[in-house]
Design an enzyme around this catalytic site. Structure first.
Site, short mmCIF file in Angstrom:
data_model
loop_
_atom_site.label_atom_id
_atom_site.label_comp_id
_atom_site.label_asym_id
_atom_site.label_seq_id
_atom_site.Cartn_x
_atom_site.Cartn_y
_atom_site.Cartn_z
N CYS A 6 -21.79 17.75 49.00
CA CYS A 6 -23.04 18.48 49.27
C CYS A 6 -23.21 18.66 50.78
CB CYS A 6 -24.23 17.73 48.69
SG CYS A 6 -24.44 17.95 46.91
N HIS A 45 -24.78 20.53 42.83
CA HIS A 45 -24.27 19.17 42.60
C HIS A 45 -24.19 18.87 41.11
CE1 HIS A 45 -23.38 14.96 43.60
NE2 HIS A 45 -24.05 14.71 42.48
N ASN A 85 -10.03 15.14 38.27
CA ASN A 85 -10.17 13.72 38.00
C ASN A 85 -11.61 13.47 37.58
OD1 ASN A 85 -7.49 13.21 38.75
ND2 ASN A 85 -8.06 13.07 40.91
N GLY A 91 -9.86 8.45 37.86
CA GLY A 91 -9.50 8.38 39.28
C GLY A 91 -10.39 9.21 40.19
N THR A 93 -12.96 9.91 42.89
CA THR A 93 -13.49 9.11 44.01
C THR A 93 -14.69 9.77 44.67
OG1 THR A 93 -11.94 10.10 45.58
CG2 THR A 93 -11.25 8.06 44.51
N HIS A 96 -18.84 14.51 42.96
CA HIS A 96 -19.33 15.90 42.94
C HIS A 96 -18.16 16.68 42.35
CE1 HIS A 96 -21.52 19.38 45.19
NE2 HIS A 96 -20.53 19.94 44.49
N HIS A 98 -15.14 18.62 41.29
CA HIS A 98 -14.19 19.39 42.11
C HIS A 98 -12.88 19.54 41.37
CE1 HIS A 98 -13.79 15.11 43.13
NE2 HIS A 98 -12.50 15.35 43.31
N HIS A 100 -8.79 20.19 42.10
CA HIS A 100 -7.72 20.21 43.09
C HIS A 100 -6.79 21.37 42.72
CE1 HIS A 100 -8.24 15.89 44.51
NE2 HIS A 100 -8.90 15.85 43.36
P1 5GP Z 1 -10.85 12.72 43.61
O1 5GP Z 1 -10.03 11.48 43.77
O2 5GP Z 1 -12.31 12.41 43.53
O3 5GP Z 1 -10.38 13.62 42.53
O4 5GP Z 1 -10.58 13.55 44.93
C1 5GP Z 1 -11.37 13.53 46.06
C2 5GP Z 1 -10.60 14.24 47.13
O5 5GP Z 1 -11.49 14.56 48.17
C3 5GP Z 1 -9.47 13.42 47.74
O6 5GP Z 1 -8.24 14.11 47.59
C4 5GP Z 1 -9.88 13.27 49.20
O7 5GP Z 1 -8.78 13.34 50.07
C5 5GP Z 1 -10.85 14.42 49.38
N1 5GP Z 1 -11.89 14.16 50.37
C6 5GP Z 1 -12.69 13.06 50.43
N2 5GP Z 1 -13.56 13.18 51.44
C7 5GP Z 1 -13.31 14.39 52.03
C8 5GP Z 1 -13.89 15.08 53.13
O8 5GP Z 1 -14.81 14.61 53.79
N3 5GP Z 1 -13.37 16.29 53.44
C9 5GP Z 1 -12.34 16.85 52.73
N4 5GP Z 1 -11.91 18.05 53.13
N5 5GP Z 1 -11.78 16.23 51.68
C10 5GP Z 1 -12.25 15.02 51.32
ZN ZN Z 2 -22.84 16.77 45.76
#
Ligand code: 5GP
Ligand code: ZN
Length: 112
Positions: A6, A45, A85, A91, A93, A96, A98, A100
């Site tokens: 956000c 969000h 994820n 997995g 982290t 919000h 998203h 990949h």
């Molecule tokens: P998740 O594990 O939740 O699927 O992926 C979160 C992704 O967000 C990770 O690949 C991590 O590198 C990326 N990420 C976390 N914080 C930030 C940030 O502040 N900026 C950007 N550009 N990516 C982020």
């Molecule tokens: Zn958010």
């Protein structure tokens, strides 16, 4: 609520933007695991895929069509992977929603 994505949407936190419109934002992952690693998020969000509501149905289709355009712009002509994820066991982290976009080279499967 202190949500890093956000804060990227509101430009309080910088990110390398790839695409933006009124509904979604795409930006480079800060810690890329392959040569093309872009995150695509709704501006709204939504905590995770587990939190999707009926009203989000169109938004998800919209995101997938934009991912297709972004992948083309980044030369992922031989294919790519879209990853979501979801939740702790999935997995996730950043809480919000998203997606990949992973590409730029051949990816192995299964991911483990
Ligand atoms: P998740 O594990 O939740 O699927 O992926 C979160 C992704 O967000 C990770 O690949 C991590 O590198 C990326 N990420 C976390 N914080 C930030 C940030 O502040 N900026 C950007 N550009 N990516 C982020
Ligand atoms: Zn958010």
């Amino acid at each position: 609520m202190n949500c890093i994505f956000c804060n990227i949407v509101s430009k309080k936190v910088p990110a390398k933007l790839v695409y933006e419109d009124s509904k979604i934002l795409a930006f480079h992952d800060v810690n890329p695991v392959v040569s093309v690693h872009i995150l695509i998020i709704p501006k709204k969000h939504i905590e995770s895929a587990m939190h999707l509501k009926k009203e989000d149905e169109q938004l998800i289709g919209y995101i997938f069509l934009k991912i297709k355009d972004i992948a083309k712009n980044f030369g992922c002509d031989n294919g790519y992977r879209i990853v979501n994820n979801c939740g702790k066991d999935g997995g996730q982290t950043v809480n919000h929603l998203h997606f990949h976009l992973l590409g730029g080279n051949s990816l192995s499967w299964p991911p483990g």
